[in-house]
Write a protein that holds these residues in place. Structure first.
Motif, PDB file in Angstrom:
ATOM      1  N   ASP A  58     -13.038   2.694   8.103  1.00  0.00           N
ATOM      2  CA  ASP A  58     -13.863   3.891   7.976  1.00  0.00           C
ATOM      3  C   ASP A  58     -13.996   4.638   9.306  1.00  0.00           C
ATOM      4  O   ASP A  58     -13.805   5.865   9.348  1.00  0.00           O
ATOM      5  N   PRO A  59     -14.313   3.949  10.414  1.00  0.00           N
ATOM      6  CA  PRO A  59     -14.358   4.687  11.687  1.00  0.00           C
ATOM      7  C   PRO A  59     -12.983   5.173  12.152  1.00  0.00           C
ATOM      8  O   PRO A  59     -12.898   6.198  12.835  1.00  0.00           O
ATOM      9  N   ILE A  60     -11.899   4.484  11.775  1.00  0.00           N
ATOM     10  CA  ILE A  60     -10.562   5.003  12.086  1.00  0.00           C
ATOM     11  C   ILE A  60     -10.334   6.317  11.353  1.00  0.00           C
ATOM     12  O   ILE A  60      -9.835   7.295  11.926  1.00  0.00           O
ATOM     13  N   ARG A  61     -10.716   6.368  10.090  1.00  0.00           N
ATOM     14  CA  ARG A  61     -10.559   7.599   9.312  1.00  0.00           C
ATOM     15  C   ARG A  61     -11.371   8.745   9.919  1.00  0.00           C
ATOM     16  O   ARG A  61     -10.906   9.885   9.985  1.00  0.00           O
ATOM     17  N   LYS A  62     -12.584   8.449  10.369  1.00  0.00           N
ATOM     18  CA  LYS A  62     -13.425   9.486  10.974  1.00  0.00           C
ATOM     19  C   LYS A  62     -12.802   9.995  12.272  1.00  0.00           C
ATOM     20  O   LYS A  62     -12.797  11.204  12.538  1.00  0.00           O
ATOM     21  N   SER A  63     -12.279   9.082  13.068  1.00  0.00           N
ATOM     22  CA  SER A  63     -11.645   9.489  14.324  1.00  0.00           C
ATOM     23  C   SER A  63     -10.377  10.292  14.054  1.00  0.00           C
ATOM     24  O   SER A  63     -10.118  11.306  14.725  1.00  0.00           O
ATOM     25  N   ARG A 109      -5.306  21.971   7.082  1.00  0.00           N
ATOM     26  CA  ARG A 109      -4.060  21.324   6.664  1.00  0.00           C
ATOM     27  C   ARG A 109      -4.363  20.121   5.783  1.00  0.00           C
ATOM     28  O   ARG A 109      -5.476  19.557   5.833  1.00  0.00           O
ATOM     29  N   PRO A 110      -3.408  19.677   4.968  1.00  0.00           N
ATOM     30  CA  PRO A 110      -3.612  18.446   4.197  1.00  0.00           C
ATOM     31  C   PRO A 110      -3.736  17.243   5.132  1.00  0.00           C
ATOM     32  O   PRO A 110      -3.116  17.204   6.203  1.00  0.00           O
ATOM     33  N   HIS A 111      -4.532  16.276   4.718  1.00  0.00           N
ATOM     34  CA  HIS A 111      -4.741  15.067   5.509  1.00  0.00           C
ATOM     35  C   HIS A 111      -3.973  13.897   4.892  1.00  0.00           C
ATOM     36  O   HIS A 111      -4.051  13.675   3.679  1.00  0.00           O
ATOM     37  N   ALA A 112      -3.264  13.163   5.727  1.00  0.00           N
ATOM     38  CA  ALA A 112      -2.660  11.913   5.261  1.00  0.00           C
ATOM     39  C   ALA A 112      -3.754  10.915   4.919  1.00  0.00           C
ATOM     40  O   ALA A 112      -4.828  10.901   5.536  1.00  0.00           O
ATOM     41  N   GLN A 113      -3.494  10.094   3.927  1.00  0.00           N
ATOM     42  CA  GLN A 113      -4.401   8.993   3.630  1.00  0.00           C
ATOM     43  C   GLN A 113      -4.271   7.924   4.710  1.00  0.00           C
ATOM     44  O   GLN A 113      -3.188   7.702   5.262  1.00  0.00           O
ATOM     45  N   ALA A 159       0.884   9.172   4.168  1.00  0.00           N
ATOM     46  CA  ALA A 159      -0.026   8.033   4.317  1.00  0.00           C
ATOM     47  C   ALA A 159       0.247   7.284   5.603  1.00  0.00           C
ATOM     48  O   ALA A 159       1.398   7.151   6.039  1.00  0.00           O
ATOM     49  N   PHE A 160      -0.822   6.807   6.209  1.00  0.00           N
ATOM     50  CA  PHE A 160      -0.762   5.811   7.270  1.00  0.00           C
ATOM     51  C   PHE A 160      -1.228   4.491   6.674  1.00  0.00           C
ATOM     52  O   PHE A 160      -2.245   4.436   5.979  1.00  0.00           O
ATOM     53  N   ILE A 161      -0.501   3.434   6.944  1.00  0.00           N
ATOM     54  CA  ILE A 161      -0.896   2.103   6.501  1.00  0.00           C
ATOM     55  C   ILE A 161      -1.265   1.289   7.734  1.00  0.00           C
ATOM     56  O   ILE A 161      -0.470   1.170   8.671  1.00  0.00           O
ATOM     57  N   ALA A 219       0.804  -1.224   0.000  1.00  0.00           N
ATOM     58  CA  ALA A 219       0.000   0.000   0.000  1.00  0.00           C
ATOM     59  C   ALA A 219       0.837   1.274   0.000  1.00  0.00           C
ATOM     60  O   ALA A 219       0.336   2.340  -0.358  1.00  0.00           O
ATOM     61  N   GLY A 220       2.115   1.186   0.382  1.00  0.00           N
ATOM     62  CA  GLY A 220       2.953   2.379   0.465  1.00  0.00           C
ATOM     63  C   GLY A 220       3.638   2.777  -0.814  1.00  0.00           C
ATOM     64  O   GLY A 220       4.345   3.798  -0.847  1.00  0.00           O
ATOM     65  N   GLN A 221       3.445   2.012  -1.881  1.00  0.00           N
ATOM     66  CA  GLN A 221       4.105   2.348  -3.136  1.00  0.00           C
ATOM     67  C   GLN A 221       3.647   3.738  -3.621  1.00  0.00           C
ATOM     68  O   GLN A 221       2.474   4.060  -3.608  1.00  0.00           O
ATOM     69  N   GLY A 222       4.628   4.555  -4.030  1.00  0.00           N
ATOM     70  CA  GLY A 222       4.336   5.901  -4.484  1.00  0.00           C
ATOM     71  C   GLY A 222       4.431   6.951  -3.392  1.00  0.00           C
ATOM     72  O   GLY A 222       4.296   8.143  -3.672  1.00  0.00           O
ATOM     73  N   HIS A 223       4.672   6.517  -2.151  1.00  0.00           N
ATOM     74  CA  HIS A 223       4.817   7.443  -1.031  1.00  0.00           C
ATOM     75  C   HIS A 223       6.259   7.454  -0.546  1.00  0.00           C
ATOM     76  O   HIS A 223       6.909   6.409  -0.482  1.00  0.00           O
TER      77      HIS A 223
END
Length: 313
Positions: free
Chosen positions: A271-276, A287-291, A255-257, A118-122
């Motif tokens: 999804d709830p992790i992203r909301k939190s 500010r920009p948000h990490a994925q 990004a966070f993986i 998932a970290g490819q490109g970061h």
């Protein structure tokens, strides 16, 4: 460099795999994890010997659950194996006659995801593993950051609740006591005991009592709409996302993986992790948000990452 071997030391088995430069596993071999430290070393060597018999191998990477020194040679401390300042690199090299790199298992998994998942490109990635406990890895500027003494990214033992729950490390209030597979089971048991009428599906999957609830039951019950199971995942996600927001203040990754067994539930937990994370991110409106991404390699990440780190030297 050509083919390397990655070794993943688990609680019940030791897996060795031949990995090419593209992160593809060509062959694997597994042996049971022995109960003694010397037995583990012998099992590692046996697995490496077996899996390398049909290949020309350049180096071996070993992922160990514990603190590994800055030279990636000695396991300073391992919680589940009686390793205390164990010179694992030297012991294995003497037996197999190949260069060996020893690395923390969560760092190996993080590197595997960064390179081939998932970290490819970061360039700047923070990985966390939500398993029985909580581990992590730091990649900043395309490099694995281990700290001066080699033991950085022990995120699970950041204290998030002063004088909170007792942790296996001896401290209190560690993050992994609130965001891990163990925490998920505790949440479900507590809620099922308080409101059993909302946990009928969950209780039916075990022995009918809150004490019989296991992680696999919570996942299945949540997929079937059990309210207690869903709420247990939400509570874990609340703590996980808040912790990621703190890590964003420290590292500012792109990004966070999220890996580990808990993350296998996909959007049910992500999804709830992203909301939190969004809720607790300081200055989040400006500010920009990490994925926040799901790990892609699953249980192979540690083996693949260890092999690639051995290739890096």
């Amino acid at each position: 460099m050509g083919l390397t071997i990655g070794v993943d030391i688990g609680g019940t088995k030791i897996a060795a795999g031949v990995v090419d430069e593209e992160g593809t596993i060509l062959e694997t071999y597994k042996v049971p994890t022995p109960p003694t430290a010397d037995g583990v070393t012998e099992a590692i060597c046996a697995a490496v010997s077996e899996v390398s018999s049909n290949h020309t191998i350049e180096a071996v990477g070993i992922g160990a659950a514990g603190y590994v020194d800055d030279k990636r040679a000695t396991v300073l401390f391992a919680p589940n194996i009686n390793w205390r300042h164990e010179p694992l690199k030297d012991k294995v090299e003497q037996r197999i006659g190949l260069p060996v790199v020893v690395e923390n298992d969560a760092n190996c998994a993080a590197w595997g995801e960064y390179r081939f998942g998932a970290g490819q490109g970061h360039e700047d990635v923070i990985c966390i593993t939500l398993g029985t406990g909580l581990g992590g890895g730091i990649i900043i500027g395309n490099k694995l950051r281990r700290g001066r003494f080699g033991v950085a990214a022990e995120f699970g033992h950041i204290r998030v609740v002063p004088d909170g729950l007792l942790c296996g490390c001896g401290s209190q209030g560690c993050w992994e006591q609130y965001a891990s597979g163990r925490a998920l089971v505790r949440y479900a048991k507590q809620r099922a005991n308080a409101t059993p009428e909302n946990a009928t599906i969950l209780l039916s999957l075990g022995d009918g009592t809150p004490d019989g609830i296991e992680g696999k039951h919570i996942s299945e019950a949540a997929r079937q709409g059990d309210l207690v199971a869903i709420d247990a995942f939400r509570e874990l996600a609340r703590w996980a996302g808040a912790g990621l927001a703190d890590l964003a203040s420290l590292f500012d990754p792109s990004a966070f993986i999220v890996g580990g067994g808990v993350s296998d539930e996909g959007d049910l937990v992500l999804d709830p992790i992203r909301k939190s994370f969004k809720r607790w991110l300081v200055g989040g409106a400006w500010r920009p948000h990490a994925q926040v991404l799901a790990a892609q390699l699953g249980g192979k990440a540690g083996l693949v990452g260890a092999a690639d780190l051995a290739r890096q030297g």
